[in-house]
Design a protein around this motif. Structure first.
Motif, PDB file in Angstrom:
ATOM      1  N   CYS A   1      42.675 -30.751  66.010  1.00 12.52           N
ATOM      2  CA  CYS A   1      42.907 -29.468  66.674  1.00 12.52           C
ATOM      3  C   CYS A   1      42.187 -29.364  68.016  1.00 12.52           C
ATOM      4  O   CYS A   1      41.974 -28.262  68.544  1.00 12.52           O
ATOM      5  N   GLY A   2      41.752 -30.498  68.536  1.00 13.51           N
ATOM      6  CA  GLY A   2      41.094 -30.495  69.838  1.00 13.51           C
ATOM      7  C   GLY A   2      39.611 -30.280  69.720  1.00 13.51           C
ATOM      8  O   GLY A   2      38.808 -31.165  70.007  1.00 13.51           O
ATOM      9  N   ILE A   3      39.217 -29.077  69.261  1.00  9.57           N
ATOM     10  CA  ILE A   3      37.795 -28.757  69.155  1.00  9.57           C
ATOM     11  C   ILE A   3      37.233 -29.271  67.834  1.00  9.57           C
ATOM     12  O   ILE A   3      36.118 -29.766  67.761  1.00  9.57           O
ATOM     13  N   GLU A   4      38.025 -29.136  66.791  1.00  8.56           N
ATOM     14  CA  GLU A   4      37.566 -29.563  65.480  1.00  8.56           C
ATOM     15  C   GLU A   4      38.733 -30.165  64.695  1.00  8.56           C
ATOM     16  O   GLU A   4      39.898 -30.002  65.068  1.00  8.56           O
ATOM     17  N   GLU A   5      38.396 -30.844  63.603  1.00  8.56           N
ATOM     18  CA  GLU A   5      39.413 -31.445  62.746  1.00  8.56           C
ATOM     19  C   GLU A   5      39.707 -30.518  61.581  1.00  8.56           C
ATOM     20  O   GLU A   5      38.836 -29.783  61.105  1.00  8.56           O
ATOM     21  N   GLY A   6      40.956 -30.579  61.124  1.00  8.10           N
ATOM     22  CA  GLY A   6      41.340 -29.795  59.959  1.00  8.10           C
ATOM     23  C   GLY A   6      40.891 -30.466  58.674  1.00  8.10           C
ATOM     24  O   GLY A   6      40.212 -31.491  58.670  1.00  8.10           O
ATOM     25  N   GLU A   7      41.302 -29.909  57.548  1.00  7.54           N
ATOM     26  CA  GLU A   7      40.955 -30.484  56.259  1.00  7.54           C
ATOM     27  C   GLU A   7      41.725 -31.790  56.055  1.00  7.54           C
ATOM     28  O   GLU A   7      42.826 -31.989  56.580  1.00  7.54           O
TER      29      GLU A   7
END
Length: 376
Positions: free
Chosen positions: A26-32
């Motif tokens: 997601c750019g800033i962070e990763e999903g589950e």
């Protein structure tokens, strides 16, 4: 990272087990993370030209050609020095030991794996040959047998089966290997604390790729001994050593039986006539015989037909007869069967006597060559 929904993983090791998962970037962070999938890269098939030996001493050989997979992440086949017949290493089931050979803390109850299906696979490529021989050494107890119920089991919960599997048959994730063309080399081996030797000679293997599969199944101790009774693990759980595969253009005979004779009898008091089936284009066979229980074989000569008469025998005696194909000095694995010569006349030489005290006779038991005729 990728924008595609399909990706090829490259640079992986041969014959290795992997787990993979996907996460959204997601750019800033990763999903589950997604669900985790397990897969194994394949081993390189071994080309069996004439002879192949895998004794687990050469790390390069088993790293390239031995594929290991299991349904448990803690238990499976391993190569190590803790259990071996000869040399320094063998293939063994790690269900009971740590890598350093020490017993696992929970090995008294098998709580670390309720069900485990483990496969050791060696892919093989056979060329054109009339006959193949596969042999290996194994030993394995599984779990201690200390109850009369456990000793009477004919369908064990802990065992190893060994198969030669054609490429047309898929090896399952769990359970026995079945399908057209599958050859069972060992069916549910267990309860052996000493090394056993298996040797299988086949002439039904055609050129192509096969897999030599060592399948281990374990169950939890409750199902083995009854609820709550536990059980003690025994070393070795299962071990394999000295795999030898040979091929030959000289095929063994099959189906050694009493011959069909048009005039007279196939078996007399001093002779036995046998026949067998030809394999391939073989046209020369050597015939041997010995009294059942003897250690030395006697030659009955060589023949160019599939029938032979063995003479000079003793009446009412069990004989082993052995036939091997002869291909310009190369002899195949033998085929052996037991036959009994018929009863001969009692001959009493002049000046001698014959006696029988009948101590061992009754209505049901009497010497082989005698017949009781009632009311005679």
């Amino acid at each position: 990272a990728t924008t595609d929904k399909e990706v090829t993983l490259s640079g992986l090791n041969t014959a290795a087990n992997y787990m993979a998962y996907v996460v959204t970037d997601c750019g800033i962070e990763e999903g589950e993370i997604s669900n985790i999938v397990k897969f194994s890269t394949t081993a390189i098939p071994v080309d069996v030209n004439s002879s192949l030996t895998i004794d687990f001493e050469d790390e390069n050989v088993y790293n390239e050609h031995l594929q290991l997979a299991a349904t448990s992440t803690t238990d499976g086949w391993k190569v190590g020095s803790f259990v071996k017949k000869e040399g320094e290493k063998a293939l063994y089931m790690s269900q009971l030991y740590n890598d350093d050979g020490t017993a696992k803390e929970d090995n008294n109850n098998f709580t670390h794996s309720v069900y485990n299906h483990a496969y050791a696979v060696i892919p093989l490529t056979f060329g054109e040959s009339a006959e193949q021989n596969i042999s290996f050494d194994w030993k394995g107890v599984g779990q201690e047998i200390y109850s009369s119920y456990a000793q009477s089991l004919t369908n064990p919960y802990y065992y190893m089966s060994v198969y030669l599997v054609p490429s047309s048959v898929s090896i399952p994730n769990e359970g026995e290997v079945t399908g057209d063309g599958v050859i069972t080399l060992l069916n549910k081996g267990w309860g052996k604390n000493d090394w056993q030797h298996v040797s299988y000679t086949a002439n039904e293997v055609t050129n192509g790729t096969y897999s030599l599969v060592f399948y281990w199944k374990s169950n939890n101790s409750d199902n083995y001994y009854g609820s709550g009774s536990g059980g003690k693990a025994i070393n070795p759980c299962m071990a394999i050593d000295n795999i030898v595969i040979t091929t030959s253009d000289c095929a063994s005979p099959t189906n050694l039986v009493e011959a069909v004779v048009e005039d007279g009898q196939a078996i007399g008091s001093d002779y036995i006539t046998v026949s067998w089936e030809q394999s391939g284009d073989i046209s020369s066979w050597n015939v041997y015989y010995r009294v059942l229980g003897s250690s030395e074989w006697e030659s009955a000569g060589s023949v160019s037909t599939t029938t032979a008469e063995v003479t000079g025998l003793t009446a009412n005696t069990n004989y082993e007869i052995k036939v091997v194909a002869d291909c310009n000095g190369e002899q195949t694995a033998p085929i052996i069967a037991v036959f009994r010569t018929s009863c001969g006349d009692i001959t009493i030489a002049e000046g001698s006597a014959w006696t029988d005290d009948y101590e061992l006779w009754d209505e049901l038991n009497h010497p082989y060559c005698w017949t009781i005729i009632k009311n005679a």
